[in-house]
Write a protein that holds these residues in place. Structure first.
Motif, PDB file in Angstrom:
ATOM      1  N   PRO A 155     -11.137  83.907  84.643  1.00 29.77           N
ATOM      2  CA  PRO A 155     -11.961  82.872  84.018  1.00 29.77           C
ATOM      3  C   PRO A 155     -13.221  82.535  84.808  1.00 29.77           C
ATOM      4  N   LEU A 156     -13.127  82.506  86.131  1.00 31.05           N
ATOM      5  CA  LEU A 156     -14.324  82.217  86.921  1.00 31.05           C
ATOM      6  C   LEU A 156     -15.366  83.318  86.770  1.00 31.05           C
ATOM      7  N   THR A 157     -14.916  84.561  86.765  1.00 28.83           N
ATOM      8  CA  THR A 157     -15.844  85.676  86.603  1.00 28.83           C
ATOM      9  C   THR A 157     -16.517  85.634  85.233  1.00 28.83           C
ATOM     10  N   VAL A 188     -17.219  96.728  86.642  1.00 30.70           N
ATOM     11  CA  VAL A 188     -16.399  96.900  87.840  1.00 30.70           C
ATOM     12  C   VAL A 188     -15.740  95.577  88.232  1.00 30.70           C
ATOM     13  N   GLN A 189     -16.486  94.478  88.095  1.00 27.70           N
ATOM     14  CA  GLN A 189     -15.878  93.170  88.344  1.00 27.70           C
ATOM     15  C   GLN A 189     -14.652  92.951  87.466  1.00 27.70           C
ATOM     16  N   GLY A 190     -14.797  93.308  86.198  1.00 21.80           N
ATOM     17  CA  GLY A 190     -13.674  93.162  85.281  1.00 21.80           C
ATOM     18  C   GLY A 190     -12.486  94.021  85.681  1.00 21.80           C
ATOM     19  N   LEU A 239     -15.423  92.080  80.014  1.00 25.65           N
ATOM     20  CA  LEU A 239     -14.229  92.124  79.182  1.00 25.65           C
ATOM     21  C   LEU A 239     -13.709  93.550  79.018  1.00 25.65           C
ATOM     22  N   VAL A 240     -14.628  94.527  78.918  1.00 21.23           N
ATOM     23  CA  VAL A 240     -14.216  95.933  78.858  1.00 21.23           C
ATOM     24  C   VAL A 240     -13.493  96.317  80.147  1.00 21.23           C
ATOM     25  N   GLY A 241     -14.053  95.909  81.275  1.00 18.04           N
ATOM     26  CA  GLY A 241     -13.398  96.190  82.550  1.00 18.04           C
ATOM     27  C   GLY A 241     -12.025  95.562  82.642  1.00 18.04           C
ATOM     28  N   MET A 280      -4.383  77.772  85.879  1.00 21.50           N
ATOM     29  CA  MET A 280      -5.487  78.697  85.618  1.00 21.50           C
ATOM     30  C   MET A 280      -6.504  78.088  84.657  1.00 21.50           C
ATOM     31  N   GLY A 281      -6.063  77.091  83.861  1.00 20.29           N
ATOM     32  CA  GLY A 281      -6.976  76.450  82.942  1.00 20.29           C
ATOM     33  C   GLY A 281      -8.011  75.589  83.634  1.00 20.29           C
ATOM     34  N   ALA A 282      -7.741  75.197  84.881  1.00 23.73           N
ATOM     35  CA  ALA A 282      -8.741  74.441  85.621  1.00 23.73           C
ATOM     36  C   ALA A 282      -9.994  75.278  85.862  1.00 23.73           C
ATOM     37  N   ALA A 283      -9.851  76.592  85.891  1.00 21.82           N
ATOM     38  CA  ALA A 283     -11.001  77.458  86.145  1.00 21.82           C
ATOM     39  C   ALA A 283     -12.041  77.373  85.039  1.00 21.82           C
ATOM     40  N   PRO A 284     -11.660  77.497  83.738  1.00 17.85           N
ATOM     41  CA  PRO A 284     -12.683  77.329  82.705  1.00 17.85           C
ATOM     42  C   PRO A 284     -13.299  75.937  82.677  1.00 17.85           C
ATOM     43  N   VAL A 285     -12.525  74.908  83.067  1.00 17.93           N
ATOM     44  CA  VAL A 285     -13.081  73.569  83.120  1.00 17.93           C
ATOM     45  C   VAL A 285     -14.143  73.477  84.206  1.00 17.93           C
TER      46      VAL A 285
END
Length: 407
Positions: A21-23, A105-107, A53-55, A141-146
């Motif tokens: 989510p952070l990426t 590559v990040q993905g 998203l592909v990665g 993990m939901g804290a990340a999108p927030v």
């Protein structure tokens, strides 16, 4: 496993899985700045999101079987290291082509955390317990999108968009330390898959022959498509069309994510009274209706920004109810190959997301385009649930929890 051990495990896995989510989300407030810096159009910069998203999709197909064969820890640490290297490259990217390639590559690196965290939970829990633990994990993990868009917008006060990727480098290094020091191996050698490529192919073939599993994977992916449509279009809609600042956008995005997270936690209470298939059905019905309202608001302009944000909040909350239950129902059917099943689930989710993100841009990047894709995803998910999965015939597969020593 004691409650304390379970809490520590969820915190570790939640921290690790936050890399995805952070990426995806942290650089959203910077998309308009990247457009200006590279002198490109908005649809082109959205392809960098598609690349991530592909990665994530391709990486999970590879890492899932590897984790079933080699254990969970080694692929996770290697994938996180790859993410750190790619983040350094993104911070130094000279043009949009290089940035897009490095986002792929990040993905690939982030895929390790995404698939292995799910597999670890499935190693330790099953059935309704799996759905409950997954809901708790989604809280962490939901804290990340927030936090991600808000954090990104605050970083833009002090640095340019490249500084966001530098922050991801620091976060990635911390994740490597967490993985190395805080994650036990949950797949003992005796339960690991053998046989190489042929064994992997047989596993995927077995999964694809399970009609209910495939249907649930599609339901999860189509529901996730609504999230990706929101992620891809929200900065252009809220900043460009409705005039919010980068900081205001971060708070608006965070408010929507809070609705999603709150729903995942409400799911824990609902599971005490209702089976996950009933909750999933109700969530998709509510989400589809809310999405149609959102589309109507976007097309007509009725109610302005408050009506748009309110309908978006309902869509995200309904999706938050669906998100833990569709994967839990799917993965409960194949505990013998949790890594591979989780990989297929994640690959389809992010693969559909990779198609969804640029679609919003192609349709014009306005509120109507975003609303149309969100409504289409949730309506399609509801149709697949009814016609392919057939929830009235679906039973949660209950297995005895696997006893694994946590050191």
């Amino acid at each position: 496993m004691s409650r304390g051990q379970r809490l520590r495990l969820i915190l570790v896995l939640g921290s690790l899985i936050a890399v995805g989510p952070l990426t995806i989300d942290m650089y959203l407030p910077a998309l308009p700045a990247i457009v200006d810096d590279f002198a490109i159009n908005s649809a082109t910069v959205q392809l960098t999101l598609t690349g991530t998203l592909v990665g994530l999709a391709v990486g999970q197909l590879v890492i899932g079987p590897l984790s079933d064969a080699l254990g969970r820890r080694a692929p996770l640490i290697a994938g996180t290291a790859l993410h750190v290297v790619a983040s350094v490259g993104c911070a130094l990217a000279p043009n949009i082509t290089v940035l897009g390639a490095l986002r792929v590559v990040q993905g690939l690196g982030a895929a390790a955390a995404a698939v292995i965290a799910m597999a670890v939970v499935r190693d330790l829990f099953s059935g309704t317990s799996f759905a409950r633990v997954l809901s708790r994990l989604l809280l962490v993990m939901g804290a990340a999108p927030v936090l991600a868009p808000t954090l990104g917008s605050e970083l833009l006060r002090w640095t340019q968009w490249r500084g966001i990727f530098a922050a991801l480098v620091v976060f990635g290094v911390l994740l490597m330390l967490i993985a190395a020091l805080g994650l036990p191996e949950t797949l003992p050698p005796g339960r690991r898959q053998r046989g190489g490529v042929l064994s992997t192919a047989r596993l995927y073939r077995s999964l694809l022959r399970d009609r209910a599993f495939v249907g649930l994977v599609l339901v999860a992916a189509l529901a996730m498509a609504a999230i990706f449509a929101y992620v891809a279009g929200s900065s252009f809609v809220l900043q460009g069309q409705y005039g919010l600042s980068e900081q205001q956008f971060g708070f608006a995005f965070g408010a929507g994510a809070i609705g999603l997270i709150g729903a995942t936690q409400g799911n824990v209470r609902l599971l005490r009274r209702y089976p996950p298939q009933r909750i999933l059905m109700a969530a998709l019905l509510i989400g589809a209706v809310a999405a149609l309202v959102l589309l109507g608001v976007a097309v007509t302009g009725f109610g302005g920004l408050p009506a748009l944000l309110a309908s978006l909040w309902l869509v995200l909350a309904a999706t938050g109810l669906a998100m833990p239950n569709a994967p839990a129902l799917a993965l409960s059917r194949h505990g013998e190959a949790a890594g591979t099943a989780s990989a297929l689930l994640g690959a389809v989710q992010f693969g559909v997301g990779a198609l969804t993100a640029p679609l919003v841009g192609v349709l014009g990047n306005g509120a109507a385009a975003m609303g149309l894709v969100i409504a289409g995803g949730l309506l399609a998910a509801l149709v697949v649930l009814l016609l392919v999965v057939r929830p009235d015939r679906l039973a949660m597969v209950e297995l005895d929890p696997v006893a694994v020593a946590v050191h």
